[in-house]
Design an enzyme around this catalytic site. Structure first.
Site, PDB file in Angstrom:
ATOM      1  N   HIS A 274       0.792  -1.232   0.000  1.00 39.47           N
ATOM      2  CA  HIS A 274       0.000   0.000   0.000  1.00 39.47           C
ATOM      3  C   HIS A 274       0.831   1.293   0.000  1.00 39.47           C
ATOM      4  O   HIS A 274       0.506   2.254   0.713  1.00 39.47           O
ATOM      5  CB  HIS A 274      -0.978  -0.011   1.180  1.00 39.47           C
ATOM      6  CG  HIS A 274      -2.010  -1.111   1.105  1.00 39.47           C
ATOM      7  ND1 HIS A 274      -2.527  -1.579  -0.075  1.00 39.47           N
ATOM      8  CD2 HIS A 274      -2.619  -1.843   2.088  1.00 39.47           C
ATOM      9  CE1 HIS A 274      -3.412  -2.531   0.166  1.00 39.47           C
ATOM     10  NE2 HIS A 274      -3.473  -2.716   1.469  1.00 39.47           N
TER      11      HIS A 274
ATOM     12  N   HIS B  64      -9.748   1.929   0.535  1.00 37.33           N
ATOM     13  CA  HIS B  64      -9.671   0.731   1.370  1.00 37.33           C
ATOM     14  C   HIS B  64     -10.779   0.689   2.429  1.00 37.33           C
ATOM     15  O   HIS B  64     -10.538   0.327   3.584  1.00 37.33           O
ATOM     16  CB  HIS B  64      -8.289   0.668   2.029  1.00 37.33           C
ATOM     17  CG  HIS B  64      -7.804  -0.723   2.298  1.00 37.33           C
ATOM     18  ND1 HIS B  64      -8.538  -1.638   3.024  1.00 37.33           N
ATOM     19  CD2 HIS B  64      -6.675  -1.364   1.933  1.00 37.33           C
ATOM     20  CE1 HIS B  64      -7.857  -2.766   3.099  1.00 37.33           C
ATOM     21  NE2 HIS B  64      -6.729  -2.642   2.449  1.00 37.33           N
TER      22      HIS B  64
ATOM     23  N   GLU C 179     -11.497  -3.507  -3.201  1.00 36.63           N
ATOM     24  CA  GLU C 179     -10.552  -2.442  -3.558  1.00 36.63           C
ATOM     25  C   GLU C 179     -10.350  -2.454  -5.068  1.00 36.63           C
ATOM     26  O   GLU C 179      -9.646  -3.313  -5.591  1.00 36.63           O
ATOM     27  CB  GLU C 179      -9.225  -2.674  -2.831  1.00 36.63           C
ATOM     28  CG  GLU C 179      -9.373  -2.807  -1.322  1.00 36.63           C
ATOM     29  CD  GLU C 179      -8.221  -3.595  -0.693  1.00 36.63           C
ATOM     30  OE1 GLU C 179      -7.051  -3.203  -0.866  1.00 36.63           O
ATOM     31  OE2 GLU C 179      -8.476  -4.611  -0.039  1.00 36.63           O
TER      32      GLU C 179
HETATM   33  C1  GLA Z   1      -5.180  -5.534   1.474  1.00 36.60           C
HETATM   34  C2  GLA Z   1      -4.232  -6.646   1.425  1.00 36.60           C
HETATM   35  C3  GLA Z   1      -4.340  -7.460   2.671  1.00 36.60           C
HETATM   36  C4  GLA Z   1      -4.108  -6.587   3.887  1.00 36.60           C
HETATM   37  C5  GLA Z   1      -5.046  -5.440   3.867  1.00 36.60           C
HETATM   38  C6  GLA Z   1      -4.765  -4.465   4.968  1.00 36.60           C
HETATM   39  O1  GLA Z   1      -6.458  -5.949   1.296  1.00 36.60           O
HETATM   40  O2  GLA Z   1      -4.385  -7.454   0.286  1.00 36.60           O
HETATM   41  O3  GLA Z   1      -3.425  -8.525   2.654  1.00 36.60           O
HETATM   42  O4  GLA Z   1      -2.795  -6.118   3.884  1.00 36.60           O
HETATM   43  O5  GLA Z   1      -4.976  -4.755   2.644  1.00 36.60           O
HETATM   44  O6  GLA Z   1      -4.654  -5.080   6.214  1.00 36.60           O
END
Ligand code: GLA
Length: 373
Positions: free
Chosen positions: A130, A204, A338
């Site tokens: 991220h 997110h 997402e």
């Molecule tokens: C995304 C990732 C997950 C996790 C979340 C945040 O969805 O794919 O593995 O890292 O973000 O916790």
């Protein structure tokens, strides 16, 4: 005494904007939401539409902090996980509601090459997640609320400096949230750069259509348009293949209760955390890619996007968070959809490109639309 109360009420009243001539119609409210450690003020903007749907957005991280939507009986609930105060977000948030970037999801070992030069994203452990250590979720955005023809909106801008978290180029970024009259929260992203770079942004939000404090989402029904997915290794880096979902626990092409095949997904922790493929390029206009329904409340969430992929995440890592109103958020208490380009795209030649060059525009639109029946 009464005078004191009314004076206090005036002082406490948020700044308030309404559409010209309407008292109960679309509006936005502006309220303080604490201060960053350096004293900078964070503001919460609450967008309200004519149906009484309310969505609040923070200038910190562009976080969707609440989303109040009616069930089939007209009863409102807040359907996104989050914290009551800024401290909650600063103390460690699992990306609740935020703008995620510059590189949403994982970049293998945090490394990628552009024009023969290698770049390293900060904080890889073992992979960058991220956007690095201090991604867009932890930045203060300049915020401008407005009443627009499409509804109340807040325009967030942030320029990420050349080299920030390891990414090349000054990236001028605008993310505009608009609460439409059809109960769609529309998110328009725009970014430009002065050097070749990579960009992959998403939101997110963690949804629970029964209410943020209502427990597991495993009884929600999900339908995805995607007939393919990007299989990954144990650390969730795509193998590079684009595989059919048919015959796997990842087939949501017909409405399916999320919990039905959860144990078959494998992975550690068990649960869905996977990129689904419904296209191989960014579309001009947002199209419907996901529909989630919650049987008891009747609430429905539709996700429309221009993006070719969507990460389904079922809150597998949740467990220690204490959120709004003291709610204990446990594993599987929320799901994320997402909308994005595929994970590790900078290192995957067969995936749609996330490279952005000077003179080009990165544009993305995603809509989270709620209804009930
Ligand atoms: C995304 C990732 C997950 C996790 C979340 C945040 O969805 O794919 O593995 O890292 O973000 O916790």
């Amino acid at each position: 005494m009464r005078r004191l109360f009314s004076l206090l009420a005036v002082l406490a009243a948020p700044l308030f904007g309404t559409a010209a001539g309407s008292g109960t119609g679309p509006a936005f409210e502006e309220t303080p939401f604490g201060k960053l450690p350096d004293g900078t003020a964070v503001t919460r903007y609450t967008l309200v539409n004519k149906n009484g749907v309310r969505v609040s957005i923070l200038s910190y991280g562009g976080i969707v902090a609440s989303f109040e939507a009616p069930d089939r009986a007209g009863k409102f609930a807040d359907i996104v996980l989050g914290f009551d105060d800024l401290k909650g977000y600063l103390d460690g948030s699992p990306y609740f509601g935020c703008i995620t970037g510059r590189g949403a999801n994982r970049i293998a070992a945090g490394k990628f090459s552009l024009a023969g030069k290698e770049y390293t994203v900060t904080g890889a452990n073992p992979h960058a997640l991220h956007g690095g250590t201090k991604g867009f979720d932890k930045r203060l955005w300049k915020a401008e609320p407005a009443m627009t023809a499409n509804g109340p909106s807040v325009k967030l801008t942030y320029t990420s400096k050349d080299g920030e978290e390891g990414f090349p180029g000054n990236l001028a970024t605008t993310v505009t949230y608009t609460l439409q009259s059809d109960n769609g929260l529309r998110i328009d992203y725009l970014a430009t750069t002065d050097k070749p770079t990579v960009v992959n942004l998403t939101n997110h939000s963690y949804f629970n259509l029964a209410g943020h404090n209502a427990g597991e989402i495993l009884g929600h029904t999900l339908q995805l348009v995607a007939d393919k997915y990007t299989p990954g290794d144990a650390a969730m880096i795509p193998t590079g293949k684009i595989a059919p979902v048919a015959g796997t626990p990842f087939d949501f092409t017909t409405p399916t209760v999320i919990g039905t095949r959860l144990k078959e997904t494998g992975g550690d922790p068990v649960g869905y955390d996977l990129n689904f493929v419904h296209g191989m390029k960014r579309e001009e206009n947002a199209k419907l890619v996901a529909t989630v329904t919650e049987p008891k409340s009747g609430r429905i969430l539709e996700v429309l996007t221009t993006e070719p992929g969507v990460q389904l995440y079922t809150g597998n890592f949740l467990g220690k968070e204490v959120g709004k109103g003291g709610a204990a958020y446990k594993q599987y208490h929320a799901f994320c959809l997402e909308a994005q380009h595929f994970p590790d795209s900078p290192n995957q030649p067969d995936f749609p490109s996330v490279t952005l060059k000077p003179g080009e525009e990165y544009r993305q639109t995603t809509v989270y639309r709620v209804s009930a029946k």
